[in-house]
Scaffold this active site. Structure first.
Site, PDB file in Angstrom:
ATOM      1  CB  SER A  48      35.687  39.584 -21.302  1.00 34.81           C
ATOM      2  OG  SER A  48      36.094  40.605 -22.192  1.00 34.81           O
ATOM      3  CG  ASN A  49      34.703  34.406 -20.069  1.00 33.48           C
ATOM      4  OD1 ASN A  49      33.680  33.981 -19.546  1.00 33.48           O
ATOM      5  ND2 ASN A  49      34.750  34.765 -21.343  1.00 33.48           N
ATOM      6  CE  LYS A 172      37.509  35.676 -27.365  1.00 35.30           C
ATOM      7  NZ  LYS A 172      37.370  35.785 -25.893  1.00 35.30           N
TER       8      LYS A 172
END
Length: 311
Positions: A48-49, A172
């Site tokens: 997402s980053n 994760k």
């Protein structure tokens, strides 16, 4: 039976852009090398980053390949590259996994679809991840991040059921749920399933509970601090590890408060001299000038520790 990534420190790398929103190769390579020199075990490209949803398929493949080539060219062939995949259809996710393999990734981290949130029953979730894993040329992991999946939060029973699949090798937990991590660690063998925490503010507690480590956004800023914490814990230096965790916990909250991806880019650019603050819309740029004096002091403490530890 496929193998999970080895335990350790992984980073969902931010992806730098030029002012006109094109990929900034020089900044991306500088960032990859600072992370590798900081002691990361692997780099997650398009977590997402990494603004995965803002990239074309070609850009996603290019960023994975660029990361792998940069590591290999500078003596870091041992550092893994994991690809963030997962799209709103099973078909596209399968394509992204095939692309990831071709570009040099060893594992895929698969986000659960969420556009049709009411249709994502437990059976639908199980079917999606299993069908994707069946077709994937590389082992897959489950990416549980309710913030970006319309609140969809997989429970430990669902994840454990997925972990029985021979090509699903880890998770994760960006939900940061330590109870969930504990249940998974004690239900599934670490030789076949790796449970990673997804938040730096929970890193040491996850390690204490014998999780596989972390895939954490703050590693973009302070890879060496995370490495020193893990080494201190493994060496029995509890007070040192706890003090580093204190710094990470404060910095993690500050980064989240002031814009997440945009703030991390701004902080890296200011403190380490490469990259810029450009994000692709609808994300907004951020600035380190927003922080209060107290927050600035907390960030400065971590940055100074990072710089000192990197010498």
């Amino acid at each position: 039976m496929s193998s999970p990534p080895p335990p350790g420190i992984y980073v969902p790398a931010v992806l730098f852009f030029t002012d006109d929103e094109e990929l900034d190769d020089d900044a991306i390579k500088a960032h990859v090398l600072r992370l590798a020199r900081g002691g990361v075990t692997g780099i997650l490209v398009q977590g997402s980053n990494g603004e995965a949803q803002h990239l074309s398929h070609d850009e996603r493949k290019y960023a994975i390949r660029l990361t792998r080539q940069t590591l290999d060219a500078h003596g870091f062939a041992h550092v893994l590259v994991i690809a963030g995949t997962g799209a709103q259809s099973t078909r596209e996710t399968k394509k992204l996994n095939a692309d990831a393999k071709e570009a040099g990734a060893t594992h895929a981290l698969v986000l659960t679809p969420s556009t049709w949130r009411p249709s994502m029953t437990k059976d639908a979730i199980l079917r999606f991840h299993r069908e994707v894993a069946d077709a994937s040329p590389i082992p897959t992991m489950v990416y549980n991040f309710p913030v970006v999946t319309a609140g969809l939060d997989l429970d430990s029973d669902t994840i454990a059921e997925l972990g029985a699949h021979p090509n699903i090798v880890g998770v994760k937990l960006s939900c940061g749920h330590l109870g969930k991590l504990t249940r998974l660690v004690t239900a599934l063998p670490s030789s076949s399933f790796a449970t990673f925490i997804g938040r730096s503010d929970s890193f040491m507690p996850a390690v204490v509970m014998q999780g596989a480590g972390g895939i954490m956004a703050l590693v973009n800023v302070a890879p060496r601090a995370h490495r020193v914490l893990l080494d201190a814990w493994n060496a029995g230096r509890m007070d040192e590890a706890r003090d580093i965790q204190r710094m990470l916990s404060h910095a993690d909250a500050i980064c989240g408060k002031y814009g997440g991806i945009g703030f991390i880019k701004a902080l890296v650019a200011k403190e380490f001299g490469y990259g810029g603050v450009t994000v692709r819309g609808p994300l907004l740029q951020s600035s380190v000038d927003k922080v209060s004096a107290q927050e600035g002091n907390l960030l400065r403490e971590l940055i100074e520790f990072e710089l000192k530890s990197s010498k």
